[in-house]
Scaffold this active site. Structure first.
Site, PDB file in Angstrom:
ATOM      1  N   HIS A 283     -13.442  -5.149   1.014  1.00  0.00           N
ATOM      2  CA  HIS A 283     -14.560  -5.787   2.067  1.00  0.00           C
ATOM      3  C   HIS A 283     -14.685  -4.513   3.327  1.00  0.00           C
ATOM      4  O   HIS A 283     -15.957  -5.140   4.185  1.00  0.00           O
ATOM      5  CB  HIS A 283     -14.117  -7.933   2.009  1.00  0.00           C
ATOM      6  CG  HIS A 283     -14.817  -8.006   1.640  1.00  0.00           C
ATOM      7  ND1 HIS A 283     -15.294  -8.550   0.395  1.00  0.00           N
ATOM      8  CD2 HIS A 283     -14.052  -8.866   0.300  1.00  0.00           C
ATOM      9  CE1 HIS A 283     -15.719  -8.801  -0.712  1.00  0.00           C
ATOM     10  NE2 HIS A 283     -14.531  -8.985  -0.826  1.00  0.00           N
ATOM     11  N   ARG A 284     -13.332  -4.175   3.503  1.00  0.00           N
ATOM     12  CA  ARG A 284     -13.673  -4.087   4.928  1.00  0.00           C
ATOM     13  C   ARG A 284     -14.517  -2.700   5.246  1.00  0.00           C
ATOM     14  O   ARG A 284     -15.046  -2.808   6.363  1.00  0.00           O
ATOM     15  CB  ARG A 284     -11.688  -3.208   4.807  1.00  0.00           C
ATOM     16  CG  ARG A 284     -11.880  -2.532   6.461  1.00  0.00           C
ATOM     17  CD  ARG A 284     -11.249  -1.025   5.823  1.00  0.00           C
ATOM     18  NE  ARG A 284     -10.014  -1.563   5.867  1.00  0.00           N
ATOM     19  CZ  ARG A 284      -9.260  -2.325   6.961  1.00  0.00           C
ATOM     20  NH1 ARG A 284      -8.496  -2.630   7.929  1.00  0.00           N
ATOM     21  NH2 ARG A 284      -7.094  -2.885   5.225  1.00  0.00           N
TER      22      ARG A 284
END
Ligand SMILES: [Zn+2]
Length: 344
Positions: A283-284
């Site tokens: 999800h970065r």
């Protein structure tokens, strides 16, 4: 001062707009996570970084602190500033300093990077004598790592850990020293000289690929600008003064306003859609894209993030995070793919 005054102006760098924008966005919000600049030698990478430093606002620091602690950010104070506070120096005295570019030497040891504790002094005098390392110098500055792909993997890990945590803790035999280590990480690499591990790639917030300029007129302009700068640096700087002031003002404004820029839910959905379609792990990328688009909106003096801000930063966010561009064998450029996803 003289040397600094004659840094080649940021706004006089011909082309390389994406690289310049990636640097500006990180200056507005360092939490974007730095930028990796990939490209051949002689593409104005280090010139741009040095030139950017001149456009950043002065900082208020704790007077006499090695690490340039922020006097109001009590949570992140170094061990020494904490001791000073406890000893009654409240409020801590302040000073201002200019932001600067700290360069990591290519063969730096871990001790040189994180700093060392003088154990003998600790045992003899009961004091914590600490020899600050590169991370100490880098706090609240720009940490420039040339040829990051040639660095020892372990050193890169140490750097990226500190960048992610915002703090450097050094421990030796029960003695520990802590200081803030928040910095704008700028790495460069020439891909022809070796790749960076994918896990490390992902930890750079943004990535831009720079190429030598192929446009004839622009190439001529580069030579002309360089010549007139070398001929009369002061005059050249003055000539670019208004443009420099404009960017300097917008960065300062962006730093102050980006947290207030609205991030509508449909924009967050668009970003999530990009990450899903581009098959990015984790999800970065969503977080980085949201922050970068918000910083871009602040730089553009918009009150709310719009689709154009997302498309303006998406390539920098995703180029180093995708395994390959989807949509078949005749893979279109990432920029085209992003436009397709956004307009779908
Ligand atoms: Zn301090």
């Amino acid at each position: 001062m003289a040397v600094e005054r004659y840094t080649f102006p940021f706004t006089a760098i011909v082309g390389q707009d994406r690289m310049k924008m990636a640097l500006v966005l990180n200056a507005i919000n360092p939490a974007i996570g730095g930028v990796l600049i990939r490209g051949e030698k002689g593409t104005a990478k280090s010139t741009a970084v040095r030139a950017l430093a001149r456009l950043l606002p002065d900082q208020v620091v704790v007077d006499g602190c090695h690490f340039g602690c922020h006097p109001e950010d009590l949570e992140t104070l170094c061990s020494q500033c904490r001791d000073r506070l406890n000893d009654g120096e409240n409020p801590l005295p302040t000073a201002t300093r200019r932001m600067r570019v700290v360069e990591l030497p290519i063969n730096a040891s871990e001790d040189r990077v994180v700093g060392t504790i003088d154990l003998e002094a600790a045992l003899k005098e009961g004091s914590k004598r600490f020899e600050p390392g590169v991370l100490a110098e880098a706090n609240r500055n720009i940490l420039y790592v040339d040829e990051v792909n040639l660095l020892d993997d372990h050193i890169v890990d140490v750097l990226l850990d500190a960048a992610a945590m915002g703090v450097n803790v050094v421990e030796r035999e029960g003695v520990s020293v802590m200081h803030p280590a928040r910095f704008i990480l700028v790495g460069t690499m020439n891909p022809e000289e070796g790749e960076l591990r994918p896990q490390l790639l992902d930890r750079f917030g943004l990535c831009v690929d720079v190429e030598g300029i192929r446009d004839l007129d622009q190439r001529v302009k580069i030579v002309e600008e360089r010549a007139s700068w070398e001929d009369d640096p002061a005059g050249f700087y003055e000539q670019h003064g208004p443009a420099e002031d404009e960017v300097r003002g917008r960065i300062a404004e962006g730093i102050a306003t980006f947290p207030e820029v609205d991030l509508p839910r449909q924009i967050l959905r668009l970003i999530a859609q990009l990450s899903i379609t581009l098959e990015v792990d984790g999800h970065r990328s969503d977080l980085v894209c949201a922050r970068a688009a918000q910083a871009k909106a602040a730089y553009d003096r918009a009150g709310s993030v719009e689709v154009s801000h997302v498309t303006g930063v998406a390539e920098m966010v995703y180029s180093h995070r995708i395994r390959q561009v989807p949509f078949g064998k005749a893979a279109p450029a990432l920029g085209e793919v992003i436009t397709r996803i956004v307009s779908a």
